[in-house]
Design an enzyme around this catalytic site. Structure first.
Site, PDB file in Angstrom:
ATOM      1  N   GLU A   1       9.557   7.793 -16.802  1.00 57.64           N
ATOM      2  CA  GLU A   1       8.198   8.281 -17.097  1.00 57.64           C
ATOM      3  C   GLU A   1       7.758   7.873 -18.496  1.00 57.64           C
ATOM      4  O   GLU A   1       6.599   7.517 -18.722  1.00 57.64           O
ATOM      5  CB  GLU A   1       8.150   9.802 -16.973  1.00 57.64           C
TER       6      GLU A   1
ATOM      7  N   LYS B   1      16.603  21.279 -11.539  1.00 61.16           N
ATOM      8  CA  LYS B   1      15.845  20.051 -11.754  1.00 61.16           C
ATOM      9  C   LYS B   1      16.637  18.925 -12.410  1.00 61.16           C
ATOM     10  O   LYS B   1      17.473  19.145 -13.264  1.00 61.16           O
ATOM     11  CB  LYS B   1      14.627  20.345 -12.645  1.00 61.16           C
TER      12      LYS B   1
ATOM     13  N   SER C   1      15.201  20.922 -16.572  1.00 58.50           N
ATOM     14  CA  SER C   1      14.037  21.761 -16.824  1.00 58.50           C
ATOM     15  C   SER C   1      14.486  23.015 -17.540  1.00 58.50           C
ATOM     16  O   SER C   1      15.588  23.519 -17.313  1.00 58.50           O
ATOM     17  CB  SER C   1      13.379  22.124 -15.492  1.00 58.50           C
TER      18      SER C   1
ATOM     19  N   HIS D   1       0.829  -1.219   0.000  1.00 58.40           N
ATOM     20  CA  HIS D   1       0.000   0.000   0.000  1.00 58.40           C
ATOM     21  C   HIS D   1       0.861   1.265   0.000  1.00 58.40           C
ATOM     22  O   HIS D   1       0.434   2.309   0.489  1.00 58.40           O
ATOM     23  CB  HIS D   1      -0.953   0.042   1.202  1.00 58.40           C
TER      24      HIS D   1
END
Ligand code: ARG
Length: 460
Positions: free
Chosen positions: A291, A284, A278, A157
């Site tokens: 992804e 970043k 970024s 979980h």
């Protein structure tokens, strides 16, 4: 006047709208080497049937080889007038052989040709997909070997559950990819059937030899039913399922890596070569590879749905709808061959923040089960042990303490079985080592898994 394979009974040419709708050469051109290999096999069979002389066969094979060379070098290209790969290649053959080129089509239809080409293409590329899967597995296993002893917070979980070996977690992903490889290997047995010889749907009245063609093309047998041979796309759908499953596995691994690389986890640091920045935020470092692995699983699943939807309700045998089988299949192959090497590189080069991972492994009272199981070994019913340790956890939460920081009195108050020596089980390495039965997270078992997995991978 554009060359068509079916002009004879038509007076007028096709409308532009039909031509634009019908054309597939912009995507089926990649089948060239397979179509030409099947053509060579067919030429030999025509020769053995007495339908091509020795000299004709020699010129035919020579022209097919030359056409393959010309395609590879970009010297021969499809034109806007070529409907599909078969049309274009027949034009190439006619350019080289004149009327002899027109003999190759005897006993053959684009219906059995395209089914053959697609099987050849997929069996070939499935092998490449397996190699890329093995490279990803190898990267995961190398990290797992480094981190067999590294404790990580094991989660259910997405909550701290019990400490695990980080190597054990990485190998869990390897087992999933190993099943994917097994699936492809098993798929290949069913895909290894040659449709050539089925003609349009009924077989041929010419004395062809479908078994000899099958053998020359590396298939295990010729299709036993000509109607099934041209109608069947199970092999494509099944491959797309296998690809979608790989996509799902890549997506789950990708999601974990996204989490691990986050500021909240900080379990891993991605190598610069496998992360992105970024355009506005200078600090970043983004997990785009992971992804995209997650994102592209969507199109892999979509490709499977697309083909199944095309197939459902199609009457036997060949229907032009079947031309829609190719783009999902090609896209699945292309997608896997893009994602797998990137994920392998990301995994191989990521640096694991061992100290951070280990220090948070016992957080969230993750050793509570070890304490309860100790009480069970002392004869306490698990139900009572669970309850007693539950009380301890609440007490700790209220008093902002860890289980290991409880005093002798505090322990004894909850249960007479909670003697001071119970603290011995409240350590993470002990908790890992104790789970030493088959399949458990003990570092010794992780190393056993590595040995078995490496053997399995080497056998592939
Ligand atoms: N290009 C077609 C396909 O991809 C094969 C040609 C069969 N065409 C036909 N009209 N029977 O399926």
């Amino acid at each position: 006047k554009p060359m068509r394979l079916w002009g004879g009974r038509f007076e007028g040419g096709p409308s532009d709208a039909l031509t634009r709708l019908s054309v597939s050469v912009h995507f089926d051109w990649r089948l060239v080497p397979y179509d030409l290999a099947a053509s060579r096999a067919h030429a030999r069979v025509l020769h053995r049937a007495g339908l091509l002389s020795d000299d004709e066969l020699e010129r035919m094979i020579g022209a097919l080889h030359d056409l393959e060379r010309a395609c590879k070098e970009g010297e021969f290209r499809p034109t806007v007038a070529d409907e599909d790969v078969h049309t274009a290649l027949e034009r190439g053959l006619l350019e080289r052989l004149g009327s002899l080129g027109g003999k190759l089509r005897a006993g053959r239809s684009r219906n059995d040709q395209i089914a053959t080409d697609l099987r050849l293409y997929l069996r070939d590329h499935a092998r490449t997909v397996v190699s890329r899967l093995v490279e990803l597995e190898t990267a995961l296993m190398a990290q797992a070997e480094q981190h067999a002893e590294t404790a990580a917070p094991g989660m259910t979980h997405l909550q701290h559950a019990q400490p695990v070996s980080f190597g054990h977690q990485l190998l869990a992903h390897v087992h999933a990819f190993t099943r994917d490889i097994d699936r492809i290997t098993d798929w290949d047995k069913r895909a290894a059937i040659s449709p050539l010889g089925a003609g349009a749907l009924a077989g041929s009245s010419l004395p062809l030899d479908p078994q000899a063609v099958a053998e020359e093309l590396g298939f295990s047998a010729a299709a036993p039913n000509s109607m099934d041979a041209v109608a069947d796309r199970d092999f494509a759908a099944e491959f797309l399922f296998d690809a979608a499953m790989i996509g799902v596995h890549l997506s789950r691994l990708g999601e974990e890596i996204v989490l691990w690389a986050s500021q909240e986890f900080r379990w891993i640091e991605m190598d610069d070569a496998y992360s992105t920045g970024s355009s506005i935020m200078p600090q970043k470092k983004n997990p785009d590879v992971a992804e995209l692995a997650r994102g592209k699983s969507g199109r892999l699943i979509g490709n499977l749905m697309s083909l199944l939807t095309t197939l459902k309700g199609l009457p036997l045998t060949y229907n032009r709808d079947l031309q829609e089988d190719k783009e999902p299949v090609f896209d699945a192959v292309d997608t896997l061959l893009l994602v797998l090497p990137a994920m392998a590189g990301l995994v191989a080069t990521m640096r694991v923040n061992t100290a951070r991972m280990e220090s948070s492994a016992p957080d969230g009272f993750a050793l509570a089960t070890d304490l309860a199981e100790l009480l069970v070994r002392r004869g306490v019913a698990f139900r009572e042990a669970h309850e007693a340790v539950g009380h301890l956890v609440v007490w700790c939460q209220v008093n902002d303490k860890d289980l290991g920081e409880l005093t002798d009195d505090e322990l004894a108050k909850v249960s007479p079985h909670l003697t001071p020596d119970v603290r011995d089980v409240l350590n993470v390495p002990g908790a890992l080592a104790a789970r030493k039965a088959h399949g458990g997270t003990a570092p010794d078992r992780v190393r056993d898994q590595l040995v078995a997995l490496r053997e399995a991978v080497d056998a592939q």
